[in-house]
Motif scaffolding. Structure first.
Motif, PDB file in Angstrom:
ATOM      1  N   ILE A 128      -2.408  -1.239  -3.219  1.00 36.22           N
ATOM      2  CA  ILE A 128      -3.649  -0.566  -2.840  1.00 36.22           C
ATOM      3  C   ILE A 128      -3.349   0.827  -2.298  1.00 36.22           C
ATOM      4  N   ARG A 129      -4.409   1.636  -2.260  1.00 41.43           N
ATOM      5  CA  ARG A 129      -4.279   2.987  -1.711  1.00 41.43           C
ATOM      6  C   ARG A 129      -4.829   2.996  -0.306  1.00 41.43           C
ATOM      7  N   THR A 130      -4.018   3.479   0.608  1.00 35.19           N
ATOM      8  CA  THR A 130      -4.482   3.612   1.982  1.00 35.19           C
ATOM      9  C   THR A 130      -4.721   5.093   2.238  1.00 35.19           C
ATOM     10  N   PRO A 131      -5.906   5.469   2.729  1.00 34.93           N
ATOM     11  CA  PRO A 131      -6.151   6.882   2.993  1.00 34.93           C
ATOM     12  C   PRO A 131      -5.282   7.384   4.142  1.00 34.93           C
ATOM     13  N   ARG A 132      -4.984   8.670   4.132  1.00 32.08           N
ATOM     14  CA  ARG A 132      -4.342   9.259   5.309  1.00 32.08           C
ATOM     15  C   ARG A 132      -5.334   9.155   6.457  1.00 32.08           C
ATOM     16  N   LEU A 133      -4.813   8.932   7.662  1.00 38.55           N
ATOM     17  CA  LEU A 133      -5.710   8.769   8.810  1.00 38.55           C
ATOM     18  C   LEU A 133      -6.152  10.122   9.340  1.00 38.55           C
TER      19      LEU A 133
ATOM     20  N   THR B 178      -0.288   3.293  10.070  1.00 40.48           N
ATOM     21  CA  THR B 178      -0.459   4.543  10.793  1.00 40.48           C
ATOM     22  C   THR B 178      -0.686   5.731   9.860  1.00 40.48           C
ATOM     23  N   GLY B 179      -0.824   5.464   8.543  1.00 37.18           N
ATOM     24  CA  GLY B 179      -1.192   6.523   7.618  1.00 37.18           C
ATOM     25  C   GLY B 179      -0.038   7.379   7.112  1.00 37.18           C
ATOM     26  N   ILE B 180       1.201   6.918   7.310  1.00 37.67           N
ATOM     27  CA  ILE B 180       2.352   7.649   6.773  1.00 37.67           C
ATOM     28  C   ILE B 180       2.543   7.225   5.316  1.00 37.67           C
ATOM     29  N   SER B 181       2.723   8.201   4.415  1.00 36.21           N
ATOM     30  CA  SER B 181       2.946   7.854   3.003  1.00 36.21           C
ATOM     31  C   SER B 181       4.228   7.062   2.866  1.00 36.21           C
ATOM     32  N   LYS B 182       4.211   6.097   1.977  1.00 32.14           N
ATOM     33  CA  LYS B 182       5.436   5.355   1.694  1.00 32.14           C
ATOM     34  C   LYS B 182       5.429   4.944   0.223  1.00 32.14           C
TER      35      LYS B 182
ATOM     36  N   SER C  24       0.839  -1.185   0.000  1.00 34.12           N
ATOM     37  CA  SER C  24       0.000   0.000   0.000  1.00 34.12           C
ATOM     38  C   SER C  24       0.878   1.240   0.000  1.00 34.12           C
ATOM     39  N   ASN C  25       0.299   2.368  -0.432  1.00 38.87           N
ATOM     40  CA  ASN C  25       1.081   3.614  -0.451  1.00 38.87           C
ATOM     41  C   ASN C  25       1.104   4.295   0.919  1.00 38.87           C
ATOM     42  N   GLY C  26       0.529   3.633   1.922  1.00 38.14           N
ATOM     43  CA  GLY C  26       0.595   4.189   3.273  1.00 38.14           C
ATOM     44  C   GLY C  26       0.765   3.078   4.280  1.00 38.14           C
ATOM     45  N   THR C  27       1.386   3.392   5.415  1.00 34.21           N
ATOM     46  CA  THR C  27       1.523   2.397   6.474  1.00 34.21           C
ATOM     47  C   THR C  27       0.201   2.331   7.233  1.00 34.21           C
TER      48      THR C  27
HETATM   49  C1  LIG Z   1      -2.469   6.969  -1.381  1.00 27.80           C
HETATM   50  O1  LIG Z   1      -2.861   7.412  -2.667  1.00 27.80           O
HETATM   51  C2  LIG Z   1      -4.128   8.060  -2.704  1.00 27.80           C
HETATM   52  C3  LIG Z   1      -4.491   8.389  -4.152  1.00 27.80           C
HETATM   53  O2  LIG Z   1      -3.360   8.529  -4.953  1.00 27.80           O
HETATM   54  C4  LIG Z   1      -4.105   9.316  -1.827  1.00 27.80           C
HETATM   55  O3  LIG Z   1      -5.376   9.934  -1.818  1.00 27.80           O
HETATM   56  C5  LIG Z   1      -3.719   8.912  -0.405  1.00 27.80           C
HETATM   57  O4  LIG Z   1      -3.595  10.057   0.420  1.00 27.80           O
HETATM   58  C6  LIG Z   1      -2.399   8.130  -0.420  1.00 27.80           C
HETATM   59  N1  LIG Z   1      -2.137   7.662   0.942  1.00 27.80           N
HETATM   60  C7  LIG Z   1      -1.121   8.086   1.684  1.00 27.80           C
HETATM   61  C8  LIG Z   1      -1.025   7.550   3.057  1.00 27.80           C
HETATM   62  O5  LIG Z   1      -0.258   8.830   1.248  1.00 27.80           O
END
Ligand SMILES: *[C@@H]1O[C@H](CO)[C@@H](O)[C@H](O)[C@H]1NC(C)=O
Ligand SMILES: *[C@@H]1O[C@H](CO)[C@@H](O)[C@H](O)[C@H]1NC(C)=O
Length: 368
Positions: free
Chosen positions: A151-156, A121-125, A116-119
């Motif tokens: 997968i895409r994980t929303p920021r928390l 805990t919601g940190i981007s990776k 996923s693009n986030g851990t």
């Molecule tokens: C993951 O990607 C989506 C869409 O690109 C973005 O809205 C979301 O904030 C990203 N998640 C994190 C934790 O950076």
């Protein structure tokens, strides 16, 4: 005279009350500031140990036939081994991923990897696996068996617990089972990347009839590298979260917690915080579901982390999670280092030049 006397008594009381308030609030502050320590110190009083596991003794020696091994466990050799699916949720443990996949590759039908693009805990990776997935690259050997999902994980939002993201990732993994074409009766392994079942364990479970439908895998615990085994004796359950399931449609769900009492003994290795660089360790400390343990910014200081790695002490300054004082005291302080590199993953020992930091005597890590 009487009035003066009364006034000095009032003063004395005033002084006593102030002192009491001062002492009480200092104690409260101390307890608050060291909440984790206090809680862990009192654990033998407030917490009961989890129900103990029903262990399956595990037999293995090099060069024994599978027929002999199945029989020793009270099982029967199958005509054809089960298909094997290995499911992991990936963070950034590239070296351990390579060691894991190479260890079990001879027995695995499909490698399922979710990242996923986030851990949690919601940190981007970055999508670390995606970035390292190149033709001719280190993971090329796994490509024909790979079922990959990014997968895409929303920021928390503030105040939302990381467990929300964990639940979301588990659901995506359940979808991946279907994508991979898993069927009733296949063997499905669920674990973190750093929980590595030994190849012979996977071979045993796929080759015998009569294995339990679900079993936890007891793994030897290590911290920072294979130099620091934390597993002490029989009373120490070790790492227990990984599981092997005989897949049953509509019943088998991805999980990384306790699902049964059954546990196969000594089934592999769990290497926690086994990273090549200090920066990777600091990242993991923040990315972890228990990021609340990073109670002071000072915790992430490089020299501190490097010192702790070499002395085998706890990164979070925490007491061991134990349920009686004998074990609690027995496990405090640093983990004694080991000189043994016997019974470690094959691919690690075949590539010591690349993975030297995982072996005894190599605790000094590069910064980044
Ligand atoms: C993951 O990607 C989506 C869409 O690109 C973005 O809205 C979301 O904030 C990203 N998640 C994190 C934790 O950076
Ligand atoms: C290992 O097994 C093979 C084949 O069964 C046999 O030829 C060999 O002698 C065995 N080696 C040892 C050390 O027992």
């Amino acid at each position: 005279m009487a009035r003066q006397h009364r006034s000095s008594i009032t003063k004395l009381w005033f002084f006593r009350v102030m002192l009491a308030i001062f002492v009480l609030s200092s104690v409260a502050l101390l307890v608050f500031a060291n909440w984790h320590t206090v809680k862990y110190m009192l654990r033998p009083i407030w917490d009961t140990p989890p129900r103990s596991f029903a262990f399956i003794p595990h037999y293995y020696a090099h060069n024994m036939s599978m027929r002999e091994l199945c029989a020793l466990h009270g099982w029967k050799l199958r005509k054809r081994p089960r298909r094997v699916f290995d499911a992991i949720i990936f963070n950034n443990e590239l070296d351990l991923l390579e060691i894991r996949w190479r260890e079990i590759d001879p027995y695995v039908t499909k490698f399922l990897l979710l990242e996923s693009n986030g851990t949690f805990t919601g940190i981007s990776k970055p999508l670390w696996f995606g970035v390292n997935r190149k033709p001719g690259g280190r993971f090329d050997f796994a490509e024909p068996k790979l079922v990959y999902s990014a997968i895409r994980t929303p920021r928390l939002p503030r105040g939302v617990r990381p467990y929300v993201n964990e639940a979301y990732q588990r659901d995506r993994m359940n979808e991946l089972f279907r994508t991979a074409g898993i069927r009733a009766g296949d063997l499905l392994l669920m674990s973190d990347v750093d929980e590595i079942p030994s190849g012979h364990t996977v071979d045993l479970l796929r080759s015998c009839d009569g294995i339990p439908p679900v079993t936890h895998l007891q793994l030897r615990n290590f911290l920072y590298s294979f130099e620091f085994p934390t597993h002490k004796d029989r009373s120490d359950t070790g790492s227990w979260r990984s599981t092997a399931h005989v897949f049953e449609p509509r019943v088998t769900q991805y999980s990384h917690s306790r699902v049964t009492d059954t546990m196969l003994a000594d089934a592999g290795w769990h290497c926690s915080f086994c990273f090549r660089t200090v920066a990777d360790i600091a990242f993991k400390m923040r990315a972890y579901s228990h990021a609340d343990r990073v109670t002071r910014p000072d915790f992430l200081r490089e020299e501190r982390i490097q010192d702790l790695i070499c002395s085998g002490r706890d990164l979070f300054d925490m007491l061991p999670e134990e349920f009686n004082y004998r074990d609690l005291i027995g496990k405090m302080g640093s983990i004694p280092s080991s000189y043994s590199a016997v019974n470690l993953p094959l691919h690690l020992l075949r590539n010591v030049e690349r993975f030297r930091y995982l072996l005894p005597g190599n605790c000094v890590r590069p910064r980044v």
